[in-house]
Design an enzyme around this catalytic site. Structure first.
Site, PDB file in Angstrom:
ATOM      1  CD  GLU A   1      -3.363  -2.399   7.336  1.00  0.00           C
ATOM      2  OE1 GLU A   1      -2.350  -2.730   6.727  1.00  0.00           O
ATOM      3  OE2 GLU A   1      -3.871  -1.271   7.251  1.00  0.00           O
TER       4      GLU A   1
ATOM      5  CG  ASN B   1      -1.744   1.239   1.358  1.00  0.00           C
ATOM      6  OD1 ASN B   1      -1.803   2.050   0.432  1.00  0.00           O
ATOM      7  ND2 ASN B   1      -2.392   1.412   2.499  1.00  0.00           N
ATOM      8  CD1 TRP B   2       3.277   0.972  -3.089  1.00  0.00           C
ATOM      9  CD2 TRP B   2       3.466   2.352  -4.855  1.00  0.00           C
ATOM     10  NE1 TRP B   2       3.985   0.310  -4.066  1.00  0.00           N
ATOM     11  CE2 TRP B   2       4.112   1.141  -5.165  1.00  0.00           C
ATOM     12  CE3 TRP B   2       3.442   3.371  -5.813  1.00  0.00           C
ATOM     13  CZ2 TRP B   2       4.747   0.921  -6.390  1.00  0.00           C
ATOM     14  CZ3 TRP B   2       4.059   3.155  -7.032  1.00  0.00           C
ATOM     15  CH2 TRP B   2       4.717   1.937  -7.312  1.00  0.00           C
TER      16      TRP B   2
ATOM     17  N   GLY C   1       2.919  -1.261   4.202  1.00  0.00           N
ATOM     18  CA  GLY C   1       3.006   0.163   3.898  1.00  0.00           C
ATOM     19  C   GLY C   1       4.433   0.566   3.573  1.00  0.00           C
ATOM     20  N   GLY C   2       5.114   1.148   4.561  1.00  0.00           N
ATOM     21  CA  GLY C   2       6.456   1.703   4.373  1.00  0.00           C
ATOM     22  C   GLY C   2       7.427   0.797   3.630  1.00  0.00           C
TER      23      GLY C   2
ATOM     24  CG  HIS D   1      -5.650   2.030   5.238  1.00  0.00           C
ATOM     25  ND1 HIS D   1      -5.198   2.929   6.175  1.00  0.00           N
ATOM     26  CD2 HIS D   1      -4.666   1.114   5.083  1.00  0.00           C
ATOM     27  CE1 HIS D   1      -3.980   2.567   6.563  1.00  0.00           C
ATOM     28  NE2 HIS D   1      -3.632   1.466   5.916  1.00  0.00           N
TER      29      HIS D   1
HETATM   30  O1  LIG Z   1      -1.750  -0.568   4.609  1.00  0.00           O
HETATM   31  C1  LIG Z   1      -0.694  -0.715   5.206  1.00  0.00           C
HETATM   32  C2  LIG Z   1      -0.600  -0.458   6.604  1.00  0.00           C
HETATM   33  O2  LIG Z   1      -1.209   0.721   6.970  1.00  0.00           O
HETATM   34  C3  LIG Z   1       0.733  -0.714   7.217  1.00  0.00           C
HETATM   35  O3  LIG Z   1       1.612   0.343   7.045  1.00  0.00           O
HETATM   36  P1  LIG Z   1       3.117   0.175   7.583  1.00  0.00           P
HETATM   37  O4  LIG Z   1       3.601  -1.123   6.996  1.00  0.00           O
HETATM   38  O5  LIG Z   1       3.850   1.361   7.092  1.00  0.00           O
HETATM   39  O6  LIG Z   1       3.020   0.083   9.080  1.00  0.00           O
END
Ligand SMILES: O=C[C@H](O)COP(=O)(O)O
Length: 249
Positions: A167, A10-11, A234-235, A95
């Site tokens: 999440e 998820n960018w 995410g990141g 989300h």
């Molecule tokens: O959609 C992805 C999530 O919000 C996780 O984000 P993250 O991997 O940066 O903690």
């Protein structure tokens, strides 16, 4: 039948169209996999160049949101038909950032779920508790409500194709991953909830991801849990590490 793993990036609000193409080119050789479905969920303006850049690869493209109406006077929104016409197959819905900053509710998520299925898009429906809710011991009550309302009027056949992303909000972007036991416990209970709403066959088919600070070191443990069928990342989806997460074994 074993569920196929699905690892989605998820960018969020990162990467201009030209940066997006450069990232795809960097990640393309790293995310090759025979066993895992790989999805890049990208900002709306990046969809067309990313679809183009991923042609001929195993990478599927997802959107980060969509609206639940067909078309019309909804300035700034993206319709499901726009997504499918552009080559999108997945869409992230509900989300926690959209729930927090853009007033998404379980009810609007449900409308989007129904519309996504109507158009043949696979929803990745997000759910998850705050730290306060976890501390109060109401994690599962809260998530069960998100899941039950999100899936209202979704048929069992549709539900079987859905992806649910668990999440925990306290683990998103914080570097604080839920322990494998915590993640497995909630994902197993989400599956139980699906079995109660539908039946065992539907629960066995639905894919449940974990998301929240997943990285190359934590992916293998998390994704090898019985009820965790991959991750929403995410990141770490914005760097070469994403290749290690896809090829976690
Ligand atoms: O959609 C992805 C999530 O919000 C996780 O984000 P993250 O991997 O940066 O903690």
């Amino acid at each position: 039948m074993a569920r196929r793993k699905i690892v989605a990036g998820n960018w969020k609000m990162n990467k201009t169209p030209s940066e997006a193409v450069a990232l795809v080119e960097e990640l393309k050789p790293l995310v090759k996999s025979e066993d895992v479905d790989v999805v890049f969920c990208v900002p709306a303006i990046d969809i067309i160049p990313v679809v183009e850049a991923t042609k001929g690869t195993n990478i599927k493209v997802g959107a980060e949101n969509m609206y639940y109406e067909e078309s019309g006077a909804f300035t700034g929104e993206i319709s499901p038909a726009m997504l499918t016409d552009a080559g999108v197959e997945y869409v992230v819905l509900g989300h926690s950032e959209r729930r927090e900053y853009f007033a998404e509710t379980d009810e609007t998520v449900n409308k989007k779920m129904l519309k996504a299925f109507e158009h043949g898009l696979t929803p990745i429906m997000c759910c998850g508790e705050t730290l306060e809710q976890r501390e109060q011991g109401v994690t599962m009550d809260f998530i069960r409500q998100q899941v039950k309302i999100g899936f209202l009027n979704v048929t069992a056949e549709q539900a079987k194709k859905a992806v649910i992303a668990y999440e925990p909000i306290w683990a998103i972007g914080t570097g604080k991953t839920a322990s494998t036991a915590q993640a497995q416990e909630v994902c197993a209970d989400i599956r139980k909830c699906i079995a109660e709403v539908y039946d065992e066959a539907t629960a066995a088919a639905v894919r449940i991801q974990y998301g929240g600070s997943v990285n190359a070191d934590t992916a293998a443990d998390l994704f090898s849990q019985n009820d965790i069928d991959g991750g929403l990342v995410g990141g770490a989806s914005l760097k070469a590490d994403f290749g290690k997460i896809v090829n976690y074994k």
